[in-house]
Motif scaffolding. Structure first.
Motif, PDB file in Angstrom:
ATOM      1  N   TRP A  18       0.824  -1.207   0.000  1.00  7.54           N
ATOM      2  CA  TRP A  18       0.000   0.000   0.000  1.00  7.54           C
ATOM      3  C   TRP A  18       0.861   1.261   0.000  1.00  7.54           C
ATOM      4  CZ3 TRP A  18       0.176   3.670   3.854  1.00  7.54           C
ATOM      5  CH2 TRP A  18       0.775   3.298   5.061  1.00  7.54           C
ATOM      6  N   LEU A  21       2.007   1.699  -3.580  1.00  6.15           N
ATOM      7  CA  LEU A  21       0.908   2.171  -4.435  1.00  6.15           C
ATOM      8  C   LEU A  21       0.629   3.657  -4.214  1.00  6.15           C
ATOM      9  CD1 LEU A  21      -1.566  -0.849  -4.242  1.00  6.15           C
ATOM     10  CD2 LEU A  21      -0.030  -0.234  -6.117  1.00  6.15           C
ATOM     11  N   CYS A  24       3.200   5.484  -6.021  1.00  6.51           N
ATOM     12  CA  CYS A  24       2.910   5.499  -7.460  1.00  6.51           C
ATOM     13  C   CYS A  24       1.949   6.638  -7.821  1.00  6.51           C
ATOM     14  CB  CYS A  24       2.313   4.160  -7.901  1.00  6.51           C
ATOM     15  SG  CYS A  24       3.519   2.826  -7.967  1.00  6.51           S
TER      16      CYS A  24
END
Length: 272
Positions: A18, A21, A24
């Motif tokens: 997580w 992500l 990202c």
């Protein structure tokens, strides 16, 4: 040697999935901005620093270069395919950018950067004034002696490339201003040239970071997917809209960069 937790299906290089992500998401936004006006590092570098927590800052800077270099390839290709790269000017500039970036990264590992940050705080208001004073960013090239233009482009590639390797944020923005204001290029060809130089300096810095071991490859390659998407979409908007989108984006980048440099000087513990 830095110790990293052994990977599990929900981890990448020891970082929870997580966290990667969320990183990202920051990289996508940074890459989108970078493709239009440069300055993506203003977002991506803090995103990496926050995601990496107490891990030494050189790892954040090195890992950031992985996604930055890979993503820039895709925005560069879009400008090349649309004919917005003058190879006579920018093929030699690649060598200057690589040399400058490698030298700047070498210095980064050996010197404090407080002096550079104070210098930036003095320079940034001047750069912002020049940008705001120029009401129209040209969609057609200006008049300039070809030899003078060549000297300006190559010197910018070397000096701004060194800045990219040493510190980084705002590299593309500074290049854009120099190429339009002093090298008299139109906005789209300037943006294409910026991509060539920025890609070269990213590669030069990345190679130096890899050689020094300051990279988490799994995180960098995962974030590269977000970087590719951001660069591809942002480059398309810059090509379609030209100065209408590039100029206001440059102003935003300069404001964010001033805030970033100021916060680093006031709150150094946060930035490692």
């Amino acid at each position: 040697m830095l110790q990293v937790l052994s990977a599990t299906p929900l981890q990448i290089d020891g970082f929870p999935l997580w966290v990667v992500l969320l990183l990202c998401g920051g990289v996508f936004l940074a890459s989108f901005m970078d493709a239009i006006a440069g300055g993506g590092g203003i977002i991506s570098v803090p995103a990496h620093l926050i995601a990496f927590g107490s891990i030494p800052a050189p790892y954040a800077l090195g890992t950031n270069k992985v996604s930055a270099a890979i993503g820039t390839v895709f925005s560069t290709v879009r400008f090349i395919k649309n004919g917005y790269v003058n190879w006579r000017l920018f093929a030699p500039a690649i060598v200057f950018a690589l040399a400058g970036s490698a030298g700047g990264t070498w210095l980064q590992h050996r010197t404090p950067d407080a002096v550079l940050k104070y210098l930036l705080l003095a320079v940034l208001p001047v750069v912002a004034f020049i940008t705001l004073r120029t009401r129209e960013w040209p969609d057609e090239p200006g008049e300039i002696d070809p030899r003078t233009q060549t000297a300006i482009v190559w010197a910018a590639a070397l000096l701004v490339g060194a800045y990219d390797g040493y510190y980084g944020p705002g590299t593309g923005t500074f290049l854009m201003i120099i190429l339009i204001r002093f090298a008299k290029m139109d906005t789209r060809h300037a943006a294409g040239g910026v991509k060539i130089i920025n890609l070269s300096s990213n590669v030069g810095s990345l190679v130096t970071q890899l050689a020094s071991g300051y990279v988490f490859p799994g995180v960098g390659l995962t974030a590269a997917a977000a970087s590719i998407a951001g660069h591809y979409i942002g480059a398309g908007l810059a090509i379609k809209n030209g100065s209408r989108i590039v100029r206001p984006a440059v102003v935003i980048v300069l404001i964010l960069l001033t805030l970033k440099v100021g916060s680093e000087l006031l709150f150094p513990s946060f930035w490692g």
